[in-house]
Design a protein around this motif. Structure first.
Motif, PDB file in Angstrom:
ATOM      1  N   UNK A 243       0.773  -1.127  -0.146  1.00  0.00           N
ATOM      2  CA  UNK A 243       0.080  -0.009   0.054  1.00  0.00           C
ATOM      3  C   UNK A 243       0.737   1.282  -0.010  1.00  0.00           C
ATOM      4  N   UNK A 244       1.791   1.279   0.895  1.00  0.00           N
ATOM      5  CA  UNK A 244       2.915   2.375   0.818  1.00  0.00           C
ATOM      6  C   UNK A 244       3.381   2.585  -0.443  1.00  0.00           C
ATOM      7  N   UNK A 245       3.881   1.380  -1.070  1.00  0.00           N
ATOM      8  CA  UNK A 245       4.630   1.450  -2.328  1.00  0.00           C
ATOM      9  C   UNK A 245       3.741   2.043  -3.582  1.00  0.00           C
TER      10      UNK A 245
ATOM     11  N   UNK B  61       9.451   1.513  -2.102  1.00  0.00           N
ATOM     12  CA  UNK B  61       9.232   0.701  -1.102  1.00  0.00           C
ATOM     13  C   UNK B  61       9.655   1.770   0.254  1.00  0.00           C
ATOM     14  N   UNK B  62       9.230   1.444   1.226  1.00  0.00           N
ATOM     15  CA  UNK B  62       9.333   2.257   2.448  1.00  0.00           C
ATOM     16  C   UNK B  62      10.808   1.727   2.929  1.00  0.00           C
ATOM     17  N   UNK B  63      11.403   2.633   3.719  1.00  0.00           N
ATOM     18  CA  UNK B  63      12.436   2.290   4.498  1.00  0.00           C
ATOM     19  C   UNK B  63      11.697   1.837   5.880  1.00  0.00           C
ATOM     20  N   UNK B  64      12.686   1.338   6.948  1.00  0.00           N
ATOM     21  CA  UNK B  64      11.914   0.710   8.223  1.00  0.00           C
ATOM     22  C   UNK B  64      11.205   1.793   8.979  1.00  0.00           C
TER      23      UNK B  64
ATOM     24  N   UNK C  33       7.717   2.644   6.896  1.00  0.00           N
ATOM     25  CA  UNK C  33       6.914   1.658   7.109  1.00  0.00           C
ATOM     26  C   UNK C  33       6.459   1.713   8.593  1.00  0.00           C
ATOM     27  N   UNK C  34       7.316   1.870   9.605  1.00  0.00           N
ATOM     28  CA  UNK C  34       6.816   1.929  10.896  1.00  0.00           C
ATOM     29  C   UNK C  34       5.647   3.124  11.098  1.00  0.00           C
ATOM     30  N   UNK C  35       6.246   4.141  10.479  1.00  0.00           N
ATOM     31  CA  UNK C  35       5.387   5.465  10.797  1.00  0.00           C
ATOM     32  C   UNK C  35       3.892   5.147  10.048  1.00  0.00           C
ATOM     33  N   UNK C  36       3.817   4.649   9.004  1.00  0.00           N
ATOM     34  CA  UNK C  36       2.730   4.436   7.974  1.00  0.00           C
ATOM     35  C   UNK C  36       1.881   3.367   8.881  1.00  0.00           C
TER      36      UNK C  36
END
Ligand code: SDX
Length: 434
Positions: free
Chosen positions: A89-91, A97-100, A103-106
């Motif tokens: 979904x982030x992508x 692609x998200x970094x860590x 992704x954690x914030x999202x």
């Protein structure tokens, strides 16, 4: 004669018009017919938009001949095998692609936006007990424009962000509330300590009377199904979201329009129709009769879950879902699923049949997905709702790409008029009596 343009000659041969060609990163070139009407006074004509590119997009690429599906350039097979739905979904939303940390914030933002305004929950008490869940989903998503006025400014990037996270987070909660309404059980509130699919399973299947234990296999299967349903280029419902959004309406109403389009049996409603078809076929011995019905032009029956506007080869998603069917049914100890056996046999018979071969009709994403939903305990009437949950992120990504396009304008196609020519009004006493 430009090498980057087609030259169109008028029917009487007296004029030529240069139509520029635009090249994308992948896939067919497009012929820009934007100037045709001014130069030639003629429209192009392509009912159903079979060969029409409606926009530029960087989100998803499909090659129907090769059975290729890329989300922001990444093959769906790799994402299905190595990623998870929230990362996908982030992508789709942000392009990489998200970094860590990202992704954690999202993930945190989605987990903490899953609750509904209590007023929205009251809508469900107003629906008939047997209302179709897709009717409730489109109604309640549309009602979000009556609650979240702070994120309705389509020219405000911050509002876009809040809208995206809010609707992605709340879709499973709305879906679960619709499901609970259909079975007369109390609504189960989301929990922030659960991930996207665990939360959904608990909101669907938990009851206040006892603890609910999340089945990791079910959560994993849902996650994969959401990845495979997340986006699919300019399909009917996504194009509906883009067209509705192009008028500048608020994004919640644009998504509600997409949900309505998805409901149709020719589109996302096919997964529900496949299960009903398999139940109607009933047994392997009836397959030839139904394959003949599907080939009979005088019979409206179609083999649901077969065929695709773009894929004239295997739908890569169908292959992944079929393989996952084995795994889920085996892990749930339900290897002797008559429906799955029937689907496998139907696929084999159809793929050997000249009619299906000649028309390039292969199983699509909807052919096997319902079998997994059924194995997870999700009722048939909820199958298209599950499709909508996965596809929401694709709709949002395309809505944002459309609304931020500097070349953007309201979508307003023309037509070939075949109605009555100009004629004068006739008073009622002068009209034919019969
Ligand atoms: C989805 O666009 C997307 O990307 C959609 C989707 C997504 O992720 O968003 O992939 C999701 O909607 C998948 C499709 C789900 N729908 C179904 O499974 C319903 C059954 N399939 C058909 O209705 C049909 O195949 C469509 C709607 C999917 C595609 O229709 P097209 O591209 O308009 O093709 P068509 O209807 O013109 O069919 C071409 C020929 C016709 O025969 P002729 O008129 O040429 O003789 O194939 C025949 C059709 O009659 N045909 C079928 C058939 N599908 C097409 N015959 C029998 N059974 C079928 N399923």
């Amino acid at each position: 004669m430009s090498k980057d343009a087609y030259t169109l000659t008028s029917p009487d041969g007296s004029r030529t018009t240069e139509l520029p060609v635009h090249k994308g990163t992948l896939g067919p070139d497009v012929v820009d017919i934007g100037g045709l009407y001014q130069q030639e006074g003629a429209f192009t004509y392509d009912p159903g938009f079979v060969a029409t590119g409606s926009c530029d997009s960087k989100i998803t690429f499909i090659d129907g001949k090769e059975g290729v599906l890329l989300y922001r350039g990444y093959p769906v097979e790799q994402l299905a095998a190595q990623s998870n739905f929230l990362e996908v979904a982030f992508l789709l939303l942000y392009g990489d692609l998200p970094n860590e940390r990202e992704l954690s914030s999202f993930d945190h933002s989605i987990r903490t936006h899953t609750m509904l305004n209590e007023g929205m929950l009251r809508f469900f008490r107003g629906f008939r007990y047997d209302a179709h869940p897709m009717a409730m989903l489109s109604a309640v998503v549309g009602s979000m424009s009556a609650y979240y006025h702070d994120t309705m400014d389509v020219n405000n990037a911050a509002a876009h962000e809040i809208f995206a996270h809010r609707i992605l987070a709340k879709m499973p909660t709305i879906a679960a509330a619709a499901y609970k309404h259909t079975i007369g059980q109390p609504f189960i509130y989301p929990r922030n300590d659960l991930n996207y699919c665990e939360n959904m399973l608990r909101m669907f299947f938990a009851v206040p009377a006892e603890n609910y234990e999340i089945d990791p296999i079910a959560a994993e299967a849902l996650d994969l199904l959401f990845i495979l349903h997340a986006d699919h280029e300019q399909n009917c419902s996504t194009s509906t979201v883009r067209m509705a959004g192009s008028s500048g309406t608020n994004p919640y109403s644009a998504i509600a329009a997409g949900i309505s389009a998805l409901w149709g049996p020719a589109h996302g409603g096919a997964n529900e129709a496949v299960l009903r078809m398999l139940e109607e076929i009933g047994s392997v011995k009836n397959i030839p009769k139904y394959v003949d019905k599907a080939k009979d032009k005088s019979d409206p029956f179609r083999l649901m879950g077969f065929g695709h506007r773009v894929y004239k080869n295997f739908d890569p998603r169908a292959t992944i879902i079929r393989d996952m069917c084995y795994k889920v049914l085996k892990q749930m100890g339900r290897t002797n699923s008559p429906l799955f056996e029937l689907a496998l046999e139907l696929e084999q018979v159809a793929l050997k049949d000249e009619y299906f071969i000649s028309k390039n009709l292969y199983p699509n994403v909807d052919f096997y997905s319902g079998i997994i939903y059924r194995a997870l305990g999700i009722p048939t009437s909820m199958f298209t709702v599950m499709f909508a949950i996965g596809r929401t992120v694709g709709w949002v990504a395309h809505w944002r790409e459309m609304i931020t396009d500097p070349k953007g304008k309201i979508s307003r196609p023309r037509q070939l008029y075949t109605g009555a020519a100009n004629r004068d009004y006739v008073a009622i006493d002068k009209r034919p009596k019969t």
